[in-house]
Design an enzyme around this catalytic site. Sequence first.
Site, mmCIF file in Angstrom:
data_model
loop_
_atom_site.group_PDB
_atom_site.id
_atom_site.type_symbol
_atom_site.label_atom_id
_atom_site.label_comp_id
_atom_site.label_asym_id
_atom_site.label_seq_id
_atom_site.Cartn_x
_atom_site.Cartn_y
_atom_site.Cartn_z
ATOM 1 N N GLY A 161 0.810 -1.310 0.074
ATOM 2 C CA GLY A 161 0.118 0.083 0.003
ATOM 3 C C GLY A 161 0.774 1.365 -0.079
ATOM 4 O O GLY A 161 1.848 1.274 -0.387
ATOM 5 N N SER A 162 0.095 2.385 0.523
ATOM 6 C CA SER A 162 1.129 3.450 0.499
ATOM 7 C C SER A 162 2.091 3.685 1.503
ATOM 8 O O SER A 162 2.201 2.789 2.423
ATOM 9 C CB SER A 162 0.036 4.794 1.036
ATOM 10 O OG SER A 162 -0.055 4.752 2.265
ATOM 11 N N ARG A 163 3.020 4.524 1.153
ATOM 12 C CA ARG A 163 4.402 4.611 1.870
ATOM 13 C C ARG A 163 4.132 5.005 3.227
ATOM 14 O O ARG A 163 4.864 4.503 4.116
ATOM 15 C CB ARG A 163 5.384 5.362 1.078
ATOM 16 C CG ARG A 163 6.779 5.143 1.570
ATOM 17 C CD ARG A 163 7.654 6.402 1.186
ATOM 18 N NE ARG A 163 8.151 6.077 -0.385
ATOM 19 C CZ ARG A 163 9.245 6.661 -0.722
ATOM 20 N NH1 ARG A 163 10.057 7.384 0.097
ATOM 21 N NH2 ARG A 163 9.517 6.721 -1.959
ATOM 22 N N CYS B 105 2.133 -1.487 -9.419
ATOM 23 C CA CYS B 105 3.329 -1.281 -8.402
ATOM 24 C C CYS B 105 4.489 -1.187 -9.636
ATOM 25 O O CYS B 105 5.408 -0.505 -9.123
ATOM 26 C CB CYS B 105 3.466 -2.516 -7.951
ATOM 27 S SG CYS B 105 2.097 -3.644 -7.347
ATOM 28 N N GLU C 130 5.375 -3.619 0.680
ATOM 29 C CA GLU C 130 5.810 -3.165 -0.695
ATOM 30 C C GLU C 130 5.090 -1.584 -0.624
ATOM 31 O O GLU C 130 3.893 -1.703 -0.485
ATOM 32 C CB GLU C 130 4.997 -3.971 -1.637
ATOM 33 C CG GLU C 130 5.569 -3.961 -3.094
ATOM 34 C CD GLU C 130 4.391 -4.599 -4.099
ATOM 35 O OE1 GLU C 130 4.127 -5.637 -3.999
ATOM 36 O OE2 GLU C 130 4.236 -3.823 -4.982
#
Lengths: 527, 527
Positions: A235-237, A294, A257
């Site tokens: 997901g989001s950083r 991604c 990830e």
Amino acid sequence: MSTQSVLIAGRWRAATATETFHGENPATKMPLEDRYPISSWADCDAALDAAVQATSALRTLGAEKIAAFLERYAERIEARAAQLVTMAQAETALPAVPRLADVELPRTTGQLRQAAAAAREGSWAMPTLDTKANIRSYYAAIGPVWVFGPNNFPFAFNSIAGGDFAAAIAAGNPVIAKANSSHPGTTRLFAEAAQEAVEAAGLPPGSVQLIYRTSHADGERAVSDPRTGATGYTGSRSAGLALKRAADAAGKPIYLELSSINPVVILPGALQERGDQLVGEFATSCLMGVGQFCTNPGLVVLLAGTTSERFVAQVGEKFRAAPVGTLLSKAVAGSLAKSCQHLAAAGAETVVGGSAGGGAGYSFANTLLKLPAGQFLKNPEACQTEAFGNVSLVVVADDAKQAGEVLDHLEGNLTGCVYSDTKGSDEALYAELAPRLRRRVGRLLNDKMPTGVAVSPAMNHGGPFPATGHPGFTAVGIPASLRRFAMLECYDNVRPNRLPPALANKNPNGQAWRLIDGKWTQADVNT
Amino acid sequence: MSTQSVLIAGRWRAATATETFHGENPATKMPLEDRYPISSWADCDAALDAAVQATSALRTLGAEKIAAFLERYAERIEARAAQLVTMAQAETALPAVPRLADVELPRTTGQLRQAAAAAREGSWAMPTLDTKANIRSYYAAIGPVWVFGPNNFPFAFNSIAGGDFAAAIAAGNPVIAKANSSHPGTTRLFAEAAQEAVEAAGLPPGSVQLIYRTSHADGERAVSDPRTGATGYTGSRSAGLALKRAADAAGKPIYLELSSINPVVILPGALQERGDQLVGEFATSCLMGVGQFCTNPGLVVLLAGTTSERFVAQVGEKFRAAPVGTLLSKAVAGSLAKSCQHLAAAGAETVVGGSAGGGAGYSFANTLLKLPAGQFLKNPEACQTEAFGNVSLVVVADDAKQAGEVLDHLEGNLTGCVYSDTKGSDEALYAELAPRLRRRVGRLLNDKMPTGVAVSPAMNHGGPFPATGHPGFTAVGIPASLRRFAMLECYDNVRPNRLPPALANKNPNGQAWRLIDGKWTQADVNT
């Protein structure tokens, strides 16, 4: 409409929740009918208790039953395919055909079946026997695994059906799935199928559990709870790093990830040789899934020259001519606009696109940005802002030296590609640049766009931070993805009747590859 | 006496340092003659720059040269054995014979040679080829590795000669060693031998570098620096956790060995059958190396009864009768006294010992403590305080149920042992307790003390947090220990002439085991 139930300890029951949320159709911007609970800690706590019990029970049950569950589950997903596709399309605006029905759903069931085969076969655990010292070890289940799935693959990376789920279950762990908030209904349908398969295969209750959403604080508490074995997050950083901090502090493995802009270097000879073809390959890869992969190629490095100028102009035309797709959610659309602003502030010029709208619902024009490498090098961090969606940035270097400096300033990425001509005119440039790109990426490609992620034992869907949290692990590719959710268990002088079957003198199924006294073999120990 | 030089970029040169420190002879409490610099960041910075250059050069050089270096180094260590033993004895008070000269030194050179063989052979990298998809991957060097060695094995875990060093180099990385402050002179002698071997084998300067000490802040900066590949740390929990926080925040892999009390469960049948023998085994293991082994049995779980009482009494006698050894340093002695106080505050009674002194220099009486399990369960965390040294705690459970609860409350440990009788009377108890111990430890032993750590491919010298930072990795055992210092590199559609030799169709040495299309083989790809 009442609030949907959570799946805890083998039962669908009302969540302990004071708040709820709705899905939304991104193509119409209209809320979807169903209401989902935002669970309080009590639900997480109950799920963890059930998962701890399931951990022991799964260990006793053995791999064959776990494999059978994964196969039954794949069948039930196929039986519900139409319902899943309809729901996922409503929640994500991804095309029903071919994307959801013909590509992502078969990939999902294929992964579950590959995971089943790996669990049954047993080589993933790398049984290692030193018969002289009588020391034996292998990878074994790590305990309850939390899976946080991303928004962009409602099937293949779904928290209760996707790659992390399949890997964690196949390694012998119970999974507690945290649904992605943009497709809770799809996740619920999967959970129903999963629970039916759990019952059909005789797995313990609590093997598969579902919570739709929690507070951020409870998420951090969950991944660091003493009962937790490990976590898989895609997901989001920013959300991922918060979970990472919590898990790291508690010494709990977490596989993340987070983000990747997947640099593509196109060398002059390749453009000279097959520029038109590359325009097509690149534009197709960029706009695939509205750029929400991604491995979407978000950064292109070119050397200055007329062929490069032509490439940029032609890609610009393709982008302009291509239909504008619907983005996955309001949040994605908002974040994409913001990323474009960041890139513009760092000096990127707009070749085409650059503004919101142009498609149904949440959308953003197909956007190509351009930046001289000298400008990139002034602020490499800002110029690597991930624009998750149909936006790519071209960086034009004056020469090979400057292109190399750009590569040296890259953050960690999942992939990196180099295109070169087939006659050898790019070979010296390749030799200079590829080793520098190599260090920054998990997967290095030649003459191929990064968007296809084959489920192959040799795949690496991973890479240096911040693409992931550790460059030694892959989220895709069986058997390696299973070992993330395992601990190394060593048996030193343990009596034969007490060894796990995988470590006994006799190879339990005659199929598992074991490293016996330095040789990989499927044979029994010579006794 | 002038201040010793650091080894940076292949040269011995004066450190950039404003402070210095001395070694101390723990047997005499007298400072040793030599003075060592506490490096400023400038030294770390220079070492990192040199290590980055060495990383690329080592990659080009290939495994054969690296293997040759490790072998030359082992020879040079043997040539300097007498000098190393004298220095290490002065700095650590460990016996010259047999410990240093006959046990630890051969272990050290043996590890270097095993690492050389692994580097040359290449199976450690797990080359994985999918010939149909043309995707190939393997583990490859991760880049500059910092090694922080512990105080207790001045040879076998030395930061510039021990297991982490050998593993990191064999995986193709340069190492920057941070000496343990309790044996800087030993580390310097190793570094001299290492640098000679670097030159003899033609490795790039910066392949092996030495810094004696830094500030804590610079240590944290070092492990999180963008140029750093990974870190191996063995030492105290508090210092290790500070480094872990820094490395985790930067997404840099760090492998830690922090603390372990290595629970030993002795079942009643075993005590009945061979109590006297177990008294001897246990006391010997406890006092080996003055209890300063990572795998020292610091906690024993017994079931209440007369045989257990006799065991405790007899071990107490052994402890009282045994000579009191010298501890490694003033810090170890101080920390041991403090740990005993913590354990006493948590309710532990002293069976024998309990006070400082009794041996030459820094020493502490051989100490056996005792605690009812009910008391343990009131404050399990405090009762698991690691007493690093010749102190062990016996926990006496009322029954199997209570013993199980003790095991359920254990933190992560490197090892756990269960002793049972040979006739089967303990089998039901084993079945109840061993699975619970299993989850808490990296290595489960039967009928054997944990202090021996064989350098075997099947060894796991690792375990759940806080014994280490990740339960999937081992610090001892080749080839697995090498993979810690590697990243997964995938090659997707990369042209044959550009593949690393290990991934080519032809097996480069005919010896590396490769996973080709699902089968482990030493053969070439069928073409």
